[in-house]
Design a protein around this motif. Structure first.
Motif, PDB file in Angstrom:
ATOM      1  N   UNK A  86     -17.892 -53.569  26.737  1.00  0.00           N
ATOM      2  CA  UNK A  86     -16.765 -53.381  25.820  1.00  0.00           C
ATOM      3  C   UNK A  86     -16.324 -51.927  25.852  1.00  0.00           C
ATOM      4  N   UNK A  87     -15.038 -51.736  25.604  1.00  0.00           N
ATOM      5  CA  UNK A  87     -14.518 -50.372  25.546  1.00  0.00           C
ATOM      6  C   UNK A  87     -14.678 -49.851  24.126  1.00  0.00           C
ATOM      7  N   UNK A  88     -15.302 -48.698  23.994  1.00  0.00           N
ATOM      8  CA  UNK A  88     -15.522 -48.123  22.672  1.00  0.00           C
ATOM      9  C   UNK A  88     -14.430 -47.112  22.358  1.00  0.00           C
ATOM     10  N   UNK A  89     -14.023 -46.375  23.377  1.00  0.00           N
ATOM     11  CA  UNK A  89     -13.099 -45.265  23.141  1.00  0.00           C
ATOM     12  C   UNK A  89     -12.497 -44.890  24.479  1.00  0.00           C
ATOM     13  N   UNK A  90     -11.221 -44.555  24.495  1.00  0.00           N
ATOM     14  CA  UNK A  90     -10.624 -44.040  25.722  1.00  0.00           C
ATOM     15  C   UNK A  90      -9.612 -42.980  25.306  1.00  0.00           C
ATOM     16  N   UNK A  91      -9.840 -41.762  25.737  1.00  0.00           N
ATOM     17  CA  UNK A  91      -8.955 -40.668  25.309  1.00  0.00           C
ATOM     18  C   UNK A  91      -8.510 -39.834  26.501  1.00  0.00           C
ATOM     19  N   UNK A  92      -7.403 -39.143  26.292  1.00  0.00           N
ATOM     20  CA  UNK A  92      -6.896 -38.182  27.270  1.00  0.00           C
ATOM     21  C   UNK A  92      -7.347 -36.812  26.804  1.00  0.00           C
ATOM     22  N   UNK A  93      -7.953 -36.050  27.685  1.00  0.00           N
ATOM     23  CA  UNK A  93      -8.405 -34.722  27.303  1.00  0.00           C
ATOM     24  C   UNK A  93      -8.148 -33.759  28.454  1.00  0.00           C
ATOM     25  N   UNK A  94      -7.234 -32.855  28.279  1.00  0.00           N
ATOM     26  CA  UNK A  94      -6.948 -31.816  29.260  1.00  0.00           C
ATOM     27  C   UNK A  94      -6.873 -32.361  30.687  1.00  0.00           C
ATOM     28  N   UNK A  95      -5.897 -33.172  30.927  1.00  0.00           N
ATOM     29  CA  UNK A  95      -5.632 -33.707  32.276  1.00  0.00           C
ATOM     30  C   UNK A  95      -6.703 -34.674  32.788  1.00  0.00           C
ATOM     31  N   UNK A  97     -15.461 -40.000  33.066  1.00  0.00           N
ATOM     32  CA  UNK A  97     -14.208 -39.247  33.016  1.00  0.00           C
ATOM     33  C   UNK A  97     -13.652 -39.091  34.424  1.00  0.00           C
ATOM     34  N   UNK A  98     -12.349 -39.055  34.501  1.00  0.00           N
ATOM     35  CA  UNK A  98     -11.656 -38.927  35.797  1.00  0.00           C
ATOM     36  C   UNK A  98     -10.414 -38.064  35.611  1.00  0.00           C
ATOM     37  N   UNK A  99      -9.934 -37.517  36.690  1.00  0.00           N
ATOM     38  CA  UNK A  99      -8.674 -36.779  36.637  1.00  0.00           C
ATOM     39  C   UNK A  99      -7.541 -37.756  36.342  1.00  0.00           C
ATOM     40  N   UNK A 100      -6.595 -37.265  35.541  1.00  0.00           N
ATOM     41  CA  UNK A 100      -5.457 -38.108  35.165  1.00  0.00           C
ATOM     42  C   UNK A 100      -4.274 -37.859  36.088  1.00  0.00           C
ATOM     43  N   UNK A 101      -3.528 -38.891  36.309  1.00  0.00           N
ATOM     44  CA  UNK A 101      -2.241 -38.753  37.010  1.00  0.00           C
ATOM     45  C   UNK A 101      -1.317 -37.846  36.185  1.00  0.00           C
ATOM     46  N   UNK A 102      -1.466 -37.969  34.865  1.00  0.00           N
ATOM     47  CA  UNK A 102      -0.625 -37.212  33.940  1.00  0.00           C
ATOM     48  C   UNK A 102      -1.236 -35.821  33.768  1.00  0.00           C
ATOM     49  N   UNK A 103      -0.981 -34.935  34.730  1.00  0.00           N
ATOM     50  CA  UNK A 103      -1.552 -33.590  34.700  1.00  0.00           C
ATOM     51  C   UNK A 103      -0.729 -32.682  33.791  1.00  0.00           C
ATOM     52  N   UNK A 113      -0.506 -29.390  34.050  1.00  0.00           N
ATOM     53  CA  UNK A 113       0.177 -28.342  34.817  1.00  0.00           C
ATOM     54  C   UNK A 113       0.850 -28.934  36.043  1.00  0.00           C
ATOM     55  N   UNK A 114       2.149 -29.098  35.941  1.00  0.00           N
ATOM     56  CA  UNK A 114       2.890 -29.742  37.025  1.00  0.00           C
ATOM     57  C   UNK A 114       2.840 -28.896  38.304  1.00  0.00           C
ATOM     58  N   UNK A 115       2.775 -27.567  38.136  1.00  0.00           N
ATOM     59  CA  UNK A 115       2.825 -26.722  39.336  1.00  0.00           C
ATOM     60  C   UNK A 115       1.549 -26.845  40.171  1.00  0.00           C
ATOM     61  N   UNK A 116       0.469 -27.261  39.519  1.00  0.00           N
ATOM     62  CA  UNK A 116      -0.785 -27.511  40.232  1.00  0.00           C
ATOM     63  C   UNK A 116      -0.601 -28.683  41.192  1.00  0.00           C
ATOM     64  N   UNK A 117       0.062 -29.706  40.675  1.00  0.00           N
ATOM     65  CA  UNK A 117       0.223 -30.935  41.450  1.00  0.00           C
ATOM     66  C   UNK A 117       1.073 -30.689  42.699  1.00  0.00           C
TER      67      UNK A 117
END
Lengths: 614, 123
Positions: A595-604, A503-509, A511-515
């Motif tokens: 192989x990729x099994x799953x890739x999801x976005x979860x809370x930023x 897992x990694x931090x997403x560019x698509x955060x 909370x914009x004010x955090x960024x």
């Protein structure tokens, strides 16, 4: 539709030369001084030849469409701006040619003199020319491939027109190297040659309803429903590379409707090649052996020749219906072509290139960059206690992953931080380590057995672990090479079939004010000559330690900490490379045997689960 | 550092081929009590390199491990399972070093934690 001009040109697509022997007569003539710049037109010449009383009618072949004479290739001829001032003439017999040569030399045409010589015509070689007549089936049955079905006039011309306009309006075009595509239902991922079954996208556009209603009634088709639609738009001259649709990704039959232009589709199994003419508005159904065991492709060319007729390709749109495999693996009776049954997928050019790049990059990746030393390693050692006090929640994606591991699995936690996941799976044996000595000491104090490690070169045995987790670690690697090396190392720890969660931090955060509090850096990979895409963004993200914390006192001495009197904190800046959507998949694409099994976005965060293939 | 962890580690210096197992140099060894779970031992056994485990134990003067293990022993030999459990999970090297079998490079173990970070020329 027969294009007469093209047909004639195609008939003379070989090359013209002079006979080797001096004065040797042939049934062909080179006739110079004919053409727009020389006064004698082709029509005048034709009329004159017609008046000579020859045994058979002569054919005049313009030099522009014939392979150029005098040893020049047709390509270089096309580039010359001057229109050709000669033609060739083909006669029924050498006697006709000899007679015509004599008459034309004596009188010319319309009082104008011509340059005359015997010529030789060399037909195109079968292997070198794309225009050679090949045996092309007009019906699927002509090919004798089990399970192949071609239904002509599957849609009417009106339906074809409304499909083309409807599809143009729906969804978004994506550009590939030579054609553009649209996906509905599920996006086809060309790097894995399949789809991500947990990621549904826009539904089918309503304009295809007319087709979906009909395809369910096509005899021999066994799919219960079609849930993946790919629209391909091929400009003239563009084809499709040989492939078998990935068995593990799609179940049963593949259906494809041709719109806008004809094409020849070729089928290949070993050395066996068979060709089928695809008319406009025809539906091709690949079922059984034709779907599972034969590669299909469309040669890259602008014109197809079918039983003496020439078909010029215009823009062709194909719409392909497939059904995504939701569970289980393919159990077809063609194991040699079945990736579910251990057959290797033939390498694509993209994958081959990626692997070569990755190999070269890994060696340079292991040096520990100053950015990470100052803004990752140093910072975590300074803030460990305060950081750890804020890190106790077990993330749902990690919980889900660990809970799914079989009992007594061995799991490595690479970059384990304060060790919150080391004890989170009581049914597994979780070992781990981190770069920060302060953090691993914290783990140790909680009773976990840990080591101090660099995740780019983890000191564990390879091919052994049932699972690996690396949670919020990869985003601290400051270059593409380091991120790739870390992920490659993680995959190598896995036994075949083992799973890793990254897992990694997403560019698509969220909370914009955090960024807004983050300091954007110049992307470390910007302007790279590695040939890799520059994805995501690089930031320095502040960490505030309040003055009352013991770490603050220690931090005053550390070089990286800055005092913020207003807030009453010591501020540390941590390096983060935040990942954009698709970037984790892009990285995985560079790693063999996974192989990729799953890739999801979860809370930023982006969370990817991969499986080691072998 | 427990011997279970040791069994999973290998030397990661670039270019090293004889990388397993690390030799263990122990200045201080502690004992920690861990709940006895024979099922865990049975599942873990196939993952372990038994020879490395036994040799390392002997290097630490820990006796009682057989050269080879039979299914019968794993299933019902209580004395064997107790010894296996103790040496795998309860022995803890607090201070010492891991030594690369090929290069002799010493990775210190401080406060029970092996420092396996490499120098730049080893990467």
């Amino acid at each position: 539709m027969v294009v007469a001009d093209t047909a004639q040109a195609a008939a003379w697509s070989g090359s013209w030369t002079r006979p080797k022997g001096e004065g040797e007569s042939t049934r062909y003539l080179f006739i110079g001084n004919v053409g727009p710049s020389s006064g004698v037109s082709v029509e005048e010449l034709r009329d004159r030849l017609g008046s000579l009383g020859l045994q058979a009618q002569a054919e005049v072949v313009p030099a522009s469409s014939a392979g150029a004479g005098k040893g020049k290739s047709s390509k270089s001829k096309n580039k010359s701006k001057k229109p050709p001032s000669h033609v060739f003439a083909a006669f029924g017999t050498p006697e006709d040619a000899q007679k015509a040569k004599g008459e034309l030399a004596r009188e010319g045409v319309g009082g104008k003199r011509l340059v005359l010589d015997y010529a030789l015509y060399c037909p195109p070689r079968a292997s070198a020319s794309k225009m050679v007549e090949e045996e092309v089936g007009l019906r699927a049955e002509d090919l004798g491939i089990e399970g192949l079905l071609l239904i002509k006039d599957f849609v009417t011309e009106e339906e074809e027109a409304s499909l083309l306009s409807g599809l143009d309006e729906a969804g978004e075009w994506k550009s590939l190297a030579r054609r553009r595509v649209k996906h509905f239902g599920f996006e086809f991922d060309y790097s894995i040659r399949g789809v991500h079954p947990d990621r549904e996208i826009v539904p089918f556009p309503t304009c295809v309803n007319v087709v979906t209603d009909r395809i369910s009634r096509v005899p021999g088709v066994t799919n219960e429903n079609f849930d993946q639609l790919t629209v391909n738009e091929y400009p003239p001259g563009v084809g499709l590379s040989p492939h078998v649709d990935t068995h593990s990704a799609f179940v049963n039959d593949i259906l494809s409707l041709s719109l806008g232009s004809t094409a020849i589709m070729e089928f290949r199994k070993g050395d066996d090649h068979r060709r089928l003419f695809l008319p406009r508005r025809a539906l091709l159904a690949m079922t059984g052996e034709s779907r599972f065991a034969w590669q299909h492709y469309i040669p890259h060319r602008k014109t197809d020749r079918v039983r003496g007729e020439v078909f010029k390709r215009t823009t062709r749109t194909s719409i392909t219906f497939r059904t995504v495999r939701r569970e289980g693996s393919c159990e077809c009776s063609f194991p040699e072509q079945c990736d579910s049954q251990g057959a290797a997928l033939p390498p694509t050019r993209m994958l081959e290139k990626a692997k070569a790049t990755a190999e070269a990059m890994l060696d340079t990746a292991r040096k520990f960059p100053a950015m990470e030393r100052d803004h990752v390693h140093g910072v975590y050692d300074s803030i460990a206690g305060h950081f750890s006090a804020t890190r106790f929640a077990i993330w749902p994606e990690v919980r889900r992953f660990l809970d799914a591991m079989p009992e007594h699995s061995i799991v490595a936690d690479i970059g384990c931080g304060n060790g919150k996941y080391l004890g989170a799976a009581k049914h597994c044996c979780v070992v781990g380590g981190d770069l920060s000595f302060e953090l691993v000491q914290l783990c140790r104090s909680r009773g976990h057995d840990v080591v101090q490690l660099d995740c780019v070169r983890p000191p564990y045995r390879k091919d052994l672990f049932d699972g690996v987790i690396s949670i919020a670690v990869l985003h601290h690697m400051s270059t593409f090479e380091r991120r790739l090396a870390a992920m490659t190392s993680i995959v190598k720890l896995l036994r075949p079939g083992g799973l890793a969660l990254i897992t990694v931090w997403a560019l698509e955060q969220e909370e914009a004010k955090k960024v807004k509090k983050w300091k954007e850096l110049e992307h470390a990979d910007a302007g790279n000559d590695k040939g890799v895409a520059v994805l995501g963004k690089d930031y320095l993200v502040p960490w505030n330690v309040p003055f009352h914390r013991p770490e603050a006192a220690k931090a005053g001495k550390a070089e990286s900490g800055k005092i913020d009197e207003m807030k009453g904190t010591v501020v540390f800046e941590r390096f983060y490379h935040v990942f954009q959507e698709g970037e984790l998949e892009y990285l995985v694409n560079y790693i063999p045997d996974v192989s990729i099994v799953r890739c999801v976005y979860d809370r930023s965060n982006w969370c990817i689960t991969v499986q080691r293939d072998r | 550092m427990k011997l279970l962890t040791h069994n999973l580690l290998e030397c990661h210096i670039k270019g090293v081929t004889n990388k397993y197992p690390f030799l263990v140099e122990a200045q201080q060894v502690e004992q920690t009590e861990v709940d006895f779970n024979p099922d865990f031992l049975r599942r873990m056994y196939p993952k372990l390199d038994w020879k490395a485990f036994k040799d390392t134990a002997e290097g630490l003067k820990l006796e009682g491990l057989p050269d080879s293990v039979t299914e019968e022993m794993l299933k019902s030999d209580e004395a064997f399972l107790r010894a296996f459990h103790h040496i795998l999970l309860e022995v803890d090297v607090e201070e010492g070093a891991l030594i690369c079998p090929e290069t002799g490079r010493r990775f210190p173990i401080v406060k029970g934690i092996p420092n396996l970070l490499l120098n730049e020329d080893e990467c």
